[in-house]
Write a protein that holds these residues in place. Structure first.
Motif, PDB file in Angstrom:
ATOM      1  N   SER A 132       0.819  -1.214   0.000  1.00 53.97           N
ATOM      2  CA  SER A 132       0.000   0.000   0.000  1.00 53.97           C
ATOM      3  C   SER A 132       0.853   1.265   0.000  1.00 53.97           C
ATOM      4  CB  SER A 132      -0.918   0.021   1.230  1.00 53.97           C
ATOM      5  OG  SER A 132      -1.822  -1.057   1.209  1.00 53.97           O
ATOM      6  N   ARG A 133       0.273   2.334  -0.511  1.00 52.33           N
ATOM      7  CA  ARG A 133       0.928   3.636  -0.467  1.00 52.33           C
ATOM      8  C   ARG A 133       0.713   4.268   0.906  1.00 52.33           C
ATOM      9  NH1 ARG A 133       2.474   6.004  -5.362  1.00 52.33           N
ATOM     10  NH2 ARG A 133       1.940   4.771  -7.217  1.00 52.33           N
ATOM     11  N   VAL A 134       1.770   4.852   1.442  1.00 53.42           N
ATOM     12  CA  VAL A 134       1.714   5.465   2.770  1.00 53.42           C
ATOM     13  C   VAL A 134       2.264   6.887   2.671  1.00 53.42           C
ATOM     14  CG1 VAL A 134       2.379   5.289   5.190  1.00 53.42           C
ATOM     15  CG2 VAL A 134       2.100   3.193   3.816  1.00 53.42           C
ATOM     16  N   PHE A 135       1.470   7.861   3.105  1.00 50.28           N
ATOM     17  CA  PHE A 135       1.887   9.260   3.079  1.00 50.28           C
ATOM     18  C   PHE A 135       1.895   9.825   4.494  1.00 50.28           C
ATOM     19  CE2 PHE A 135      -0.261   8.575  -1.059  1.00 50.28           C
ATOM     20  CZ  PHE A 135       0.840   8.785  -1.884  1.00 50.28           C
ATOM     21  N   VAL A 136       2.740  10.802   4.706  1.00 49.82           N
ATOM     22  CA  VAL A 136       2.842  11.456   6.008  1.00 49.82           C
ATOM     23  C   VAL A 136       2.102  12.787   5.966  1.00 49.82           C
ATOM     24  CG1 VAL A 136       4.411  12.481   7.700  1.00 49.82           C
ATOM     25  CG2 VAL A 136       5.040  10.352   6.530  1.00 49.82           C
ATOM     26  N   CYS A 137       1.225  12.992   6.948  1.00 49.76           N
ATOM     27  CA  CYS A 137       0.475  14.249   7.047  1.00 49.76           C
ATOM     28  C   CYS A 137       0.125  14.510   8.505  1.00 49.76           C
ATOM     29  CB  CYS A 137      -0.803  14.177   6.209  1.00 49.76           C
ATOM     30  SG  CYS A 137      -1.896  15.614   6.395  1.00 49.76           S
ATOM     31  N   GLN A 177      -2.320  22.874   7.710  1.00 49.15           N
ATOM     32  CA  GLN A 177      -3.071  22.881   6.463  1.00 49.15           C
ATOM     33  C   GLN A 177      -2.185  22.592   5.254  1.00 49.15           C
ATOM     34  OE1 GLN A 177      -6.440  23.091   6.121  1.00 49.15           O
ATOM     35  NE2 GLN A 177      -6.047  22.597   3.964  1.00 49.15           N
ATOM     36  N   ASP A 178      -0.951  23.071   5.274  1.00 47.50           N
ATOM     37  CA  ASP A 178      -0.078  22.830   4.124  1.00 47.50           C
ATOM     38  C   ASP A 178       0.200  21.343   3.938  1.00 47.50           C
ATOM     39  OD1 ASP A 178       1.455  22.923   6.535  1.00 47.50           O
ATOM     40  OD2 ASP A 178       3.296  23.169   5.375  1.00 47.50           O
ATOM     41  N   GLN A 179       0.226  20.593   5.038  1.00 44.03           N
ATOM     42  CA  GLN A 179       0.438  19.150   4.917  1.00 44.03           C
ATOM     43  C   GLN A 179      -0.820  18.445   4.410  1.00 44.03           C
ATOM     44  OE1 GLN A 179       2.688  17.007   7.873  1.00 44.03           O
ATOM     45  NE2 GLN A 179       3.618  18.889   8.687  1.00 44.03           N
ATOM     46  N   ILE A 180      -1.981  18.959   4.778  1.00 48.11           N
ATOM     47  CA  ILE A 180      -3.236  18.426   4.239  1.00 48.11           C
ATOM     48  C   ILE A 180      -3.308  18.686   2.738  1.00 48.11           C
ATOM     49  CG2 ILE A 180      -5.754  18.698   4.241  1.00 48.11           C
ATOM     50  CD1 ILE A 180      -5.594  19.158   7.255  1.00 48.11           C
ATOM     51  N   ASP A 181      -2.902  19.869   2.330  1.00 49.30           N
ATOM     52  CA  ASP A 181      -2.879  20.197   0.897  1.00 49.30           C
ATOM     53  C   ASP A 181      -1.926  19.275   0.142  1.00 49.30           C
ATOM     54  OD1 ASP A 181      -4.657  22.259   1.435  1.00 49.30           O
ATOM     55  OD2 ASP A 181      -3.099  23.798   1.532  1.00 49.30           O
ATOM     56  N   ARG A 182      -0.770  18.994   0.752  1.00 48.89           N
ATOM     57  CA  ARG A 182       0.197  18.106   0.119  1.00 48.89           C
ATOM     58  C   ARG A 182      -0.347  16.687   0.034  1.00 48.89           C
ATOM     59  NH1 ARG A 182       5.513  17.787   3.341  1.00 48.89           N
ATOM     60  NH2 ARG A 182       4.316  16.225   4.507  1.00 48.89           N
ATOM     61  N   LEU A 183      -1.070  16.255   1.089  1.00 52.29           N
ATOM     62  CA  LEU A 183      -1.668  14.925   1.076  1.00 52.29           C
ATOM     63  C   LEU A 183      -2.659  14.800  -0.079  1.00 52.29           C
ATOM     64  CD1 LEU A 183      -2.158  12.146   2.425  1.00 52.29           C
ATOM     65  CD2 LEU A 183      -3.964  13.269   3.782  1.00 52.29           C
ATOM     66  N   TYR A 206     -11.580  19.371  13.858  1.00 57.52           N
ATOM     67  CA  TYR A 206     -11.473  20.206  12.661  1.00 57.52           C
ATOM     68  C   TYR A 206     -10.741  19.490  11.535  1.00 57.52           C
ATOM     69  CZ  TYR A 206     -10.744  23.909   9.386  1.00 57.52           C
ATOM     70  OH  TYR A 206     -10.738  24.632   8.225  1.00 57.52           O
ATOM     71  N   SER A 207      -9.854  18.563  11.867  1.00 63.24           N
ATOM     72  CA  SER A 207      -9.132  17.841  10.823  1.00 63.24           C
ATOM     73  C   SER A 207     -10.084  17.105   9.884  1.00 63.24           C
ATOM     74  CB  SER A 207      -8.143  16.848  11.449  1.00 63.24           C
ATOM     75  OG  SER A 207      -8.821  15.880  12.234  1.00 63.24           O
ATOM     76  N   LEU A 208     -11.210  16.623  10.400  1.00 65.41           N
ATOM     77  CA  LEU A 208     -12.195  15.968   9.541  1.00 65.41           C
ATOM     78  C   LEU A 208     -12.773  16.962   8.537  1.00 65.41           C
ATOM     79  CD1 LEU A 208     -13.993  13.569   8.741  1.00 65.41           C
ATOM     80  CD2 LEU A 208     -15.619  14.353  10.478  1.00 65.41           C
ATOM     81  N   VAL A 209     -13.073  18.162   9.011  1.00 62.90           N
ATOM     82  CA  VAL A 209     -13.611  19.209   8.123  1.00 62.90           C
ATOM     83  C   VAL A 209     -12.577  19.571   7.057  1.00 62.90           C
ATOM     84  CG1 VAL A 209     -14.556  21.544   8.014  1.00 62.90           C
ATOM     85  CG2 VAL A 209     -15.012  20.106  10.025  1.00 62.90           C
ATOM     86  N   ALA A 210     -11.333  19.760   7.486  1.00 59.97           N
ATOM     87  CA  ALA A 210     -10.272  20.164   6.562  1.00 59.97           C
ATOM     88  C   ALA A 210      -9.993  19.078   5.524  1.00 59.97           C
ATOM     89  CB  ALA A 210      -9.000  20.492   7.349  1.00 59.97           C
TER      90      ALA A 210
END
Length: 266
Positions: free
Chosen positions: A57-62, A67-73, A120-124
């Motif tokens: 599986s693909r694994v990403f760090v966030c 917010q910038d890490q959410i955008d990158r994800l 808030y992370s769910l909303v973002a």
């Protein structure tokens, strides 16, 4: 027979910490059902753990605090799949480093950080992936708790934070209904044996009491939670939206069990 109809579906699982976590139990079940699971974890250390658990599986760090890490994800995930059929949000954090405090002494910074990470992370994340989620059959599932009305002193300010999460489910479901049929629900288990729960002051005593309060005299198991999450991601649960599905083995109807009342009177 593919009853859950999850074979080949792209599911983003956010929040695996280790093999004991709800997120991993859920991901393992999804993988067994034939889903393509993509992971988002908080740190490189956790990414290393997950890559060992799910090497294909693909694994990403966030870190969802940023917010910038959410955008990158979003960029990372949309770069490897065209559509997301589901997302699992299994993220919660509370800073108990100050020790047990009565609720009215809750530190402002700790409360706001908990809201940011746990709610808030769910909303973002939902906003970030709004164009990627399958508009016809997409499903987003978060992990809450069986009740936010029981004022457990040792759980402290996390119950109000989870109450905000429960409310956010309703508002996200309504908001997304303006342009899609994406569903938002919460799975709300009773007390579990996880690494995260171990950090809650006095948790073991609460867990043992809760186990006695269930109708079956056995606590809710993490794999039972995973099964409920998989069902809520599945098209089989298509009529369920904006709900909190309680998994407490009957605890909420058993507060006056003979065994408990006799124990308390001795």
């Amino acid at each position: 027979m593919d009853f859950l109809q999850l074979t080949g579906k792209n599911i983003l699982v956010v929040g695996v910490a280790n093999r004991k976590s709800v997120a991993w139990h859920t991901a393992k079940l999804l993988l067994e059902a034939g889903a393509n699971v993509i992971f988002s974890v908080r740190s490189e250390e956790r990414a290393t753990t997950v890559r060992k658990l799910a090497p294909e599986s693909r694994v990403f760090v966030c870190d969802v605090e940023h917010q910038d890490q959410i955008d990158r994800l979003k960029t990372d995930v949309t770069g490897c799949v065209d559509v997301l059929h589901g997302m699992v949000h299994s993220v919660a954090f509370a800073d108990y480093s100050a020790g047990w405090l009565p609720f009215h002494e809750t530190p402002r910074d700790a409360f706001l950080q908990a809201v940011n990470i746990s709610c808030y992370s769910l909303v973002a994340l939902s906003n970030a992936f709004k164009e990627s989620l399958d508009p016809e059959h997409g499903s987003v599932v978060t992990i809450s708790i069986s009740t936010t009305r029981m004022a457990a002193e040792n759980y402290g300010y996390m119950a109000p934070v989870k109450a905000a999460l429960d409310s956010s489910i309703c508002f996200l479901a309504k908001s997304f209904s303006k342009f899609s049929k994406v569903r938002f629900n919460a799975v709300c288990p009773g007390l579990l044996k996880t690494s995260a729960s171990a950090g809650i002051p006095g948790y073991v005593d609460s867990y043992l009491f809760a186990e006695k309060a269930t109708l079956r005299k056995k606590a809710v198991q993490t794999d039972e939670v995973a099964s409920a999450v998989a069902f809520m991601l599945s098209p089989r649960s298509s009529a369920i939206n904006s709900q909190g599905i309680v998994l407490d083995a009957g605890m909420g109807t058993n507060y006056f069990d003979d065994e408990l009342t006799h124990d308390s009177s001795e």
